[in-house]
Design a protein around this motif. Structure first.
Motif, PDB file in Angstrom:
ATOM      1  N   LYS A   1     105.005  23.118  77.713  1.00 30.34           N
ATOM      2  CA  LYS A   1     105.495  24.488  77.523  1.00 30.34           C
ATOM      3  C   LYS A   1     105.547  25.106  78.906  1.00 30.34           C
ATOM      4  N   ASN A   2     106.428  26.114  79.071  1.00 28.59           N
ATOM      5  CA  ASN A   2     106.509  26.729  80.395  1.00 28.59           C
ATOM      6  C   ASN A   2     105.270  27.582  80.663  1.00 28.59           C
ATOM      7  N   ILE A   3     105.029  27.844  81.917  1.00 31.66           N
ATOM      8  CA  ILE A   3     103.803  28.504  82.351  1.00 31.66           C
ATOM      9  C   ILE A   3     103.654  29.896  81.744  1.00 31.66           C
ATOM     10  N   HIS A   4     104.764  30.607  81.539  1.00 30.91           N
ATOM     11  CA  HIS A   4     104.702  31.960  80.975  1.00 30.91           C
ATOM     12  C   HIS A   4     104.174  31.926  79.540  1.00 30.91           C
ATOM     13  N   GLU A   5     104.650  30.969  78.741  1.00 29.80           N
ATOM     14  CA  GLU A   5     104.189  30.844  77.354  1.00 29.80           C
ATOM     15  C   GLU A   5     102.708  30.459  77.290  1.00 29.80           C
ATOM     16  N   VAL A   6     102.315  29.509  78.117  1.00 24.81           N
ATOM     17  CA  VAL A   6     100.930  29.028  78.103  1.00 24.81           C
ATOM     18  C   VAL A   6      99.985  30.154  78.516  1.00 24.81           C
TER      19      VAL A   6
ATOM     20  N   GLU B   1      95.966  34.403  77.350  1.00 26.29           N
ATOM     21  CA  GLU B   1      95.634  35.821  77.510  1.00 26.29           C
ATOM     22  C   GLU B   1      95.493  36.508  76.151  1.00 26.29           C
ATOM     23  N   ASP B   2      96.419  36.251  75.235  1.00 24.65           N
ATOM     24  CA  ASP B   2      96.346  36.851  73.893  1.00 24.65           C
ATOM     25  C   ASP B   2      95.085  36.408  73.154  1.00 24.65           C
ATOM     26  N   ASN B   3      94.741  35.124  73.240  1.00 27.87           N
ATOM     27  CA  ASN B   3      93.521  34.624  72.585  1.00 27.87           C
ATOM     28  C   ASN B   3      92.269  35.271  73.175  1.00 27.87           C
ATOM     29  N   LEU B   4      92.265  35.476  74.488  1.00 25.53           N
ATOM     30  CA  LEU B   4      91.128  36.129  75.142  1.00 25.53           C
ATOM     31  C   LEU B   4      91.013  37.582  74.681  1.00 25.53           C
TER      32      LEU B   4
ATOM     33  N   GLU C   1      95.225  36.918  87.445  1.00 27.50           N
ATOM     34  CA  GLU C   1      96.440  36.739  88.241  1.00 27.50           C
ATOM     35  C   GLU C   1      97.474  36.160  87.285  1.00 27.50           C
ATOM     36  N   GLU C   2      98.434  36.968  86.895  1.00 27.12           N
ATOM     37  CA  GLU C   2      99.401  36.554  85.877  1.00 27.12           C
ATOM     38  C   GLU C   2     100.018  35.202  86.216  1.00 27.12           C
ATOM     39  N   ASN C   3     100.014  34.324  85.214  1.00 33.28           N
ATOM     40  CA  ASN C   3     100.557  32.969  85.310  1.00 33.28           C
ATOM     41  C   ASN C   3      99.824  32.083  86.320  1.00 33.28           C
TER      42      ASN C   3
END
Length: 139
Positions: free
Chosen positions: A9-14, A19-22, A58-60
């Motif tokens: 999967k691309n880095i943005h999705e991962v 982040e959402d799970n956290l 740090e995003e992504n």
């Protein structure tokens, strides 16, 4: 202790899923950096307070938080690297420390290669779960 996994999967999705799970696990809203969550964990002696603080975002690239339980601290870090062609490498690292000298040496002892296999398997299971969630079941 650290382990890594390659996810298709691309880095943005991962990054977004981690982040959402956290956010869900710690019940947080808004910017993550320096946010704190407190919950009570059952133990043999009743309940123990666990405090978790987001320390790096740090995003992504990186998500890190520290869990405090009495004199013990566990730093958990997810790092992300774009591998191209829709692949992302995720590294999960946990570092435990303690103000207690006995527990500090215990953590050092269990970080030795001969005794660390259980901790490595735990991290690998977390990463495998993330991979299955993102990629779905392969048939």
């Amino acid at each position: 202790m650290e382990q890594g996994i390659l996810i298709y999967k691309n880095i943005h999705e991962v990054y977004s899923v981690v982040e959402d799970n956290l956010r869900k696990a710690l019940k947080l809203k808004g910017p993550l950096l320096h946010q704190e969550s407190i919950y009570h964990m059952p133990s043999l002696k009743g309940e123990r307070k666990v405090r978790q603080v987001i320390t790096e975002v740090e995003e992504n690239r990186l998500l890190s938080f520290v869990s405090f339980l009495g004199q013990d601290q566990v730093k958990t870090t997810y790092s992300f690297r774009d591998e191209g062609d829709g692949f992302t490498y995720v590294r999960l690292k946990e570092e435990a420390t303690s103000d207690s000298m006995l527990r500090k040496y215990n953590y050092l002892l269990f970080s030795l290669p001969v005794l660390s296999s259980g901790a490595k398997k735990k991290l690998q299971r977390k990463l495998q779960s993330l991979k299955q969630m993102l990629e779905g079941e392969k048939k």
